[in-house]
Scaffold this motif. Structure first.
Motif, PDB file in Angstrom:
ATOM      1  N   ASP A 131       0.953  -1.151   0.022  1.00 60.08           N
ATOM      2  CA  ASP A 131      -0.001  -0.016  -0.060  1.00 60.08           C
ATOM      3  C   ASP A 131       0.886   1.233  -0.028  1.00 60.08           C
ATOM      4  O   ASP A 131       1.413   1.612   0.938  1.00 60.08           O
ATOM      5  CB  ASP A 131      -0.676  -0.021   1.159  1.00 60.08           C
ATOM      6  CG  ASP A 131      -1.915   1.120   1.123  1.00 60.08           C
ATOM      7  OD1 ASP A 131      -1.915   1.759   0.065  1.00 60.08           O
ATOM      8  OD2 ASP A 131      -2.533   1.524   2.301  1.00 60.08           O
ATOM      9  N   ALA A 136       0.180   4.424   5.626  1.00 60.18           N
ATOM     10  CA  ALA A 136       0.579   3.065   5.647  1.00 60.18           C
ATOM     11  C   ALA A 136       2.413   2.839   5.875  1.00 60.18           C
ATOM     12  O   ALA A 136       2.879   2.159   6.768  1.00 60.18           O
ATOM     13  CB  ALA A 136       0.390   2.206   4.519  1.00 60.18           C
ATOM     14  N   THR A 140       4.442   1.615   8.922  1.00 61.15           N
ATOM     15  CA  THR A 140       5.615   0.543   8.822  1.00 61.15           C
ATOM     16  C   THR A 140       6.920   0.898   9.486  1.00 61.15           C
ATOM     17  O   THR A 140       7.542   0.174  10.177  1.00 61.15           O
ATOM     18  CB  THR A 140       5.789   0.260   7.180  1.00 61.15           C
ATOM     19  OG1 THR A 140       4.404  -0.072   6.872  1.00 61.15           O
ATOM     20  CG2 THR A 140       6.865  -0.554   7.011  1.00 61.15           C
TER      21      THR A 140
END
Length: 207
Positions: A131, A136, A140
């Motif tokens: 993504d 996102a 991460t």
């Protein structure tokens, strides 16, 4: 020096990579790093456009008024800075900042900069994202414990999706392997290299 290859989220990926000690295992020297950083910053400086001073203006040098009785100052020519069209008083002058530095010193400086980040070095397999969104990617990085200023270096070209997602992340910068430089490496807390970046950097010095 062997380093475990990781995924972007911090989990261990399959395999290890052998880092060349001639590139990543040198003892950093402050004087070499200082010389290279100074060279980089000096060459980034812009050059001011020089103003025309009194000697550069093409105007008459003939005395245009009487010495006495005119009721004005005793000017000798029209080039004086107080007149419209006259020369600029103490204006900007053209200065050159293109200092030179030996290629061997530049290469040694980059090796030492990479070596200085060996303790905070993260090697990932690739920058592919499922993504490619900023939110996102931020999650991460948080999961991987990548905080502060992070420099990510990819191979020949930076992964387009990753670059777009990282564009709005504060403190995260992305470069291709060809753009790796001492100043950017030193001013970041963590260095993240892809497998392709390691190969490119080692080939750059071995070539």
């Amino acid at each position: 020096m062997k380093v475990q290859i990781k995924n972007l989220d911090g989990s261990a990926a399959a395999g290890e990579i052998e880092l060349n000690d001639a590139v990543f295992g040198l003892e950093p020297r402050a004087d070499i790093l200082h010389r290279v950083v100074t060279w980089q910053l000096e060459n980034r400086r812009g050059i001011a456009r020089g103003a025309r001073e009194r000697s550069d203006v093409a105007r008459t040098g003939k005395k245009f008024g009487r010495q006495k009785g005119g009721g004005t100052a005793r000017h000798g020519d029209r080039k004086a800075p107080i007149f419209i069209g006259g020369g600029k008083a103490m204006g900007p002058r053209v200065r050159e900042f293109n200092i030179s530095l030996n290629k061997k010193i530049r290469a040694l400086g980059l090796k030492m900069a990479l070596s200085s980040k060996a303790q905070n070095l993260v090697v990932v397999d690739s920058l592919e994202l499922a993504d490619a969104k900023t939110k996102a990617l931020a999650a991460t990085f948080a999961q991987a414990g990548l905080n502060g200023k992070v420099l990510v270096i990819d191979g020949e070209q930076v992964n387009e999706g990753f670059a777009r997602a990282a564009n709005n992340l504060v403190g995260v910068n992305v470069l291709p392997a060809m753009g790796a430089n001492v100043y950017d490496i030193l001013k970041h807390d963590t260095l993240v290299l892809t497998r392709a970046a390691v190969e490119k950097l080692e080939a750059r010095f071995n070539g």
